[in-house]
Design a protein around this motif. Structure first.
Motif, PDB file in Angstrom:
ATOM      1  N   ASP A 155       2.021   1.978  -8.222  1.00 17.82           N
ATOM      2  CA  ASP A 155       2.059   3.178  -9.073  1.00 17.82           C
ATOM      3  C   ASP A 155       2.303   2.863 -10.546  1.00 17.82           C
ATOM      4  O   ASP A 155       2.560   3.772 -11.339  1.00 17.82           O
ATOM      5  CB  ASP A 155       3.128   4.148  -8.577  1.00 17.82           C
ATOM      6  N   THR A 201       0.826  -1.209   0.000  1.00 17.86           N
ATOM      7  CA  THR A 201       0.000   0.000   0.000  1.00 17.86           C
ATOM      8  C   THR A 201       0.863   1.262   0.000  1.00 17.86           C
ATOM      9  O   THR A 201       1.815   1.379   0.775  1.00 17.86           O
ATOM     10  CB  THR A 201      -0.923   0.021   1.222  1.00 17.86           C
ATOM     11  N   VAL A 202       0.505   2.173  -0.900  1.00 21.17           N
ATOM     12  CA  VAL A 202       1.152   3.481  -0.970  1.00 21.17           C
ATOM     13  C   VAL A 202       0.046   4.531  -1.017  1.00 21.17           C
ATOM     14  O   VAL A 202      -0.794   4.525  -1.931  1.00 21.17           O
ATOM     15  CB  VAL A 202       2.049   3.609  -2.215  1.00 21.17           C
ATOM     16  N   GLU A 203       0.015   5.399  -0.029  1.00 23.61           N
ATOM     17  CA  GLU A 203      -0.988   6.467   0.041  1.00 23.61           C
ATOM     18  C   GLU A 203      -2.400   5.908  -0.152  1.00 23.61           C
ATOM     19  O   GLU A 203      -3.177   6.386  -0.993  1.00 23.61           O
ATOM     20  CB  GLU A 203      -0.682   7.560  -0.990  1.00 23.61           C
ATOM     21  N   ASN A 204      -2.701   4.873   0.614  1.00 25.33           N
ATOM     22  CA  ASN A 204      -4.024   4.232   0.645  1.00 25.33           C
ATOM     23  C   ASN A 204      -4.390   3.500  -0.645  1.00 25.33           C
ATOM     24  O   ASN A 204      -5.540   3.126  -0.842  1.00 25.33           O
ATOM     25  CB  ASN A 204      -5.121   5.267   0.966  1.00 25.33           C
ATOM     26  N   ASP A 205      -3.430   3.291  -1.517  1.00 25.02           N
ATOM     27  CA  ASP A 205      -3.678   2.551  -2.758  1.00 25.02           C
ATOM     28  C   ASP A 205      -2.931   1.221  -2.686  1.00 25.02           C
ATOM     29  O   ASP A 205      -1.706   1.196  -2.540  1.00 25.02           O
ATOM     30  CB  ASP A 205      -3.178   3.360  -3.956  1.00 25.02           C
ATOM     31  N   SER A 206      -3.665   0.123  -2.796  1.00 24.82           N
ATOM     32  CA  SER A 206      -3.031  -1.198  -2.756  1.00 24.82           C
ATOM     33  C   SER A 206      -3.233  -1.982  -4.046  1.00 24.82           C
ATOM     34  O   SER A 206      -2.771  -3.119  -4.160  1.00 24.82           O
ATOM     35  CB  SER A 206      -3.581  -2.009  -1.574  1.00 24.82           C
TER      36      SER A 206
END
Length: 314
Positions: free
Chosen positions: A273, A118-123
Motif C-alpha cells: 500500500d 499480498t493485500v486484497e489481491n495486490d502483491s
C-alpha cells in the motif's frame, strides 16, 4: 512492449509540462512518482525489467534538463552480491574556474523491493514514498540547477540501484569516485519525503544530524527552521541505513539523508500500500522549493563552510 508504450506516453505528457518559472509544482512531482510507482514497473526490484525502465525514464529527464552524463554514458553498471545493477549518473559542471573542482553530490535510490505480501489481491510493492518520492525530488532539483547554471561547484546527480539489497549501487559508485580522487564536498541523499510530520516544529530531518553542521547551515541558508533532528532516526541509526553512508564511508565528509519520514508517520514501509494516493504532493513541492536556495548556497560559498563535528563515526 507495454513498458515502451507507457514510457513513450509518459515522456510526451512530461514534455508538455511548462517549466517557464523556477517553482516546482505539485503536479510535476506527482507525474514523476506516478510513473515510477506504476504497476507496470512491478516494484522496481534490482536488476529487473521494471527497474531498467525506471533507469531509462531518469536518463530521459537528464537529457531533457540538459544534464550531461558524468561517465561516458548515463548508465554506470555494477555487479555485487550476484546482482547486476545500473546507477544513473549525471553531471552539472560548475562555472567557477577553481570551485568547479569541488563536488556536491545529490542522490537517491530508485529501486524498490518488487513484490510484497499480498493485500486484497495486490502483491506489487510500488514504493511511491520509498523511494519514488526521493527520486522525484532529485530530478526536480537537478532540473532547476541545470537550467539556472549558477552553481560554482560542480554537481554530480546520482540515482542508485540496489539500495534495497544493501546499498549496492551507492557503495559501487562511492568506491569508483574515490578511486578517481574527486574532491567531494558534501553528499545530500533524499529518502522518503512524501508525507509530512504532524507533531514536529520542522519539516524534514537529517540522518546523523548531530555529526556535522549541515542541518544548521541549511536552516541558515534558507532562512528557515525547516531542518531538525529525529530522535527516532538517531535511535535506529538511520544514518547507516541509506545511500549517504556509502559516501561517508569512502570520503569521511558530510554525507546525510534528507527525509520527512522516520516511520512514525508512515504505516506502509515495504508494504504493497505504499502507493501514490498516500503522498502529499503539495508538501513535497513546498519542501523542495524551500530547499533549493540552500543547495544553491552549498554550491556557491567561497569556502567549504559545512564541516564534520566528529573525526570518525563508529
Amino acid at each position: 512492449m507495454k513498458f515502451k508504450i507507457l514510457l513513450l506516453a509518459t515522456l510526451i505528457v512530461q514534455s508538455c509540462i511548462s517549466n517557464q518559472d523556477d517553482e516546482v509544482k505539485p503536479q510535476e512531482i506527482r507525474d514523476f512518482v506516478e510513473f515510477l510507482a506504476s504497476d507496470e514497473l512491478k516494484g522496481r526490484e534490482t536488476a529487473t525489467e521494471g527497474e531498467l525502465v525506471a533507469a531509462q525514464f531518469i536518463k530521459s529527464k537528464f537529457i531533457e534538463a540538459g544534464i550531461k552524463p558524468y561517465f561516458e554514458t548515463y548508465f554506470d553498471a555494477f555487479e555485487s552480491k550476484g546482482f547486476k545493477g545500473v546507477n544513473v549518473v549525471g553531471y552539472i559542471e560548475g562555472n567557477d574556474s577553481k570551485l568547479k573542482n569541488e563536488i556536491v553530490l545529490l542522490g537517491a535510490h530508485y529501486d524498490h523491493i518488487g513484490f510484497g505480501e499480498t493485500v486484497e489481491n495486490d502483491s506489487i510493492a510500488n514504493g511511491a514514498n520509498d523511494n519514488a518520492s526521493g527520486t522525484a525530488a532529485v530530478l526536480a532539483i537537478a532540473n532547476r540547477l541545470a537550467h539556472s547554471g549558477t552553481n560554482k561547484r560542480s554537481i554530480i546527480v546520482a540515482l542508485f540501484s540496489g539500495e534495497e539489497k544493501g546499498l549496492l549501487g551507492s557503495k559501487a559508485l562511492a568506491k569508483k569516485l574515490n578511486e578517481q580522487d574527486i574532491d567531494l564536498y558534501t553528499m545530500l541523499n533524499f529518502e522518503m519525503i512524501g508525507v509530512p510530520f504532524i507533531d514536529r516544529d520542522y519539516d524534514i530531518f537529517l540522518t546523523g544530524y548531530e555529526l556535522s553542521d549541515l542541518g544548521e547551515k541549511l536552516n541558515t541558508y534558507t532562512n528557515t527552521t525547516m531542518v531538525g533532528i529525529s530522535d527516532v532516526a538517531k535511535k535506529h541509526n538511520l544514518f547507516k541505513r541509506s545511500d549517504n553512508y556509502s559516501f561517508y564511508n569512502e570520503f569521511k565528509v558530510p554525507s546525510h539523508t534528507i527525509s520527512s519520514c522516520d516511520l512514525t508517520n508512515f504505516d506502509f514501509y515495504h508494504h504493497v500500500d505504499d502507493e501514490i494516493d498516500q503522498l502529499d504532493f503539495a508538501f513535497m513541492a513546498t519542501t523542495i522549493n524551500k530547499l533549493i536556495p540552500g543547495i544553491v548556497q552549498i554550491c556557491n560559498t567561497d569556502t567549504k563552510e559545512i564541516q564534520m563535528y566528529a573525526p570518525s563515526i563508529p
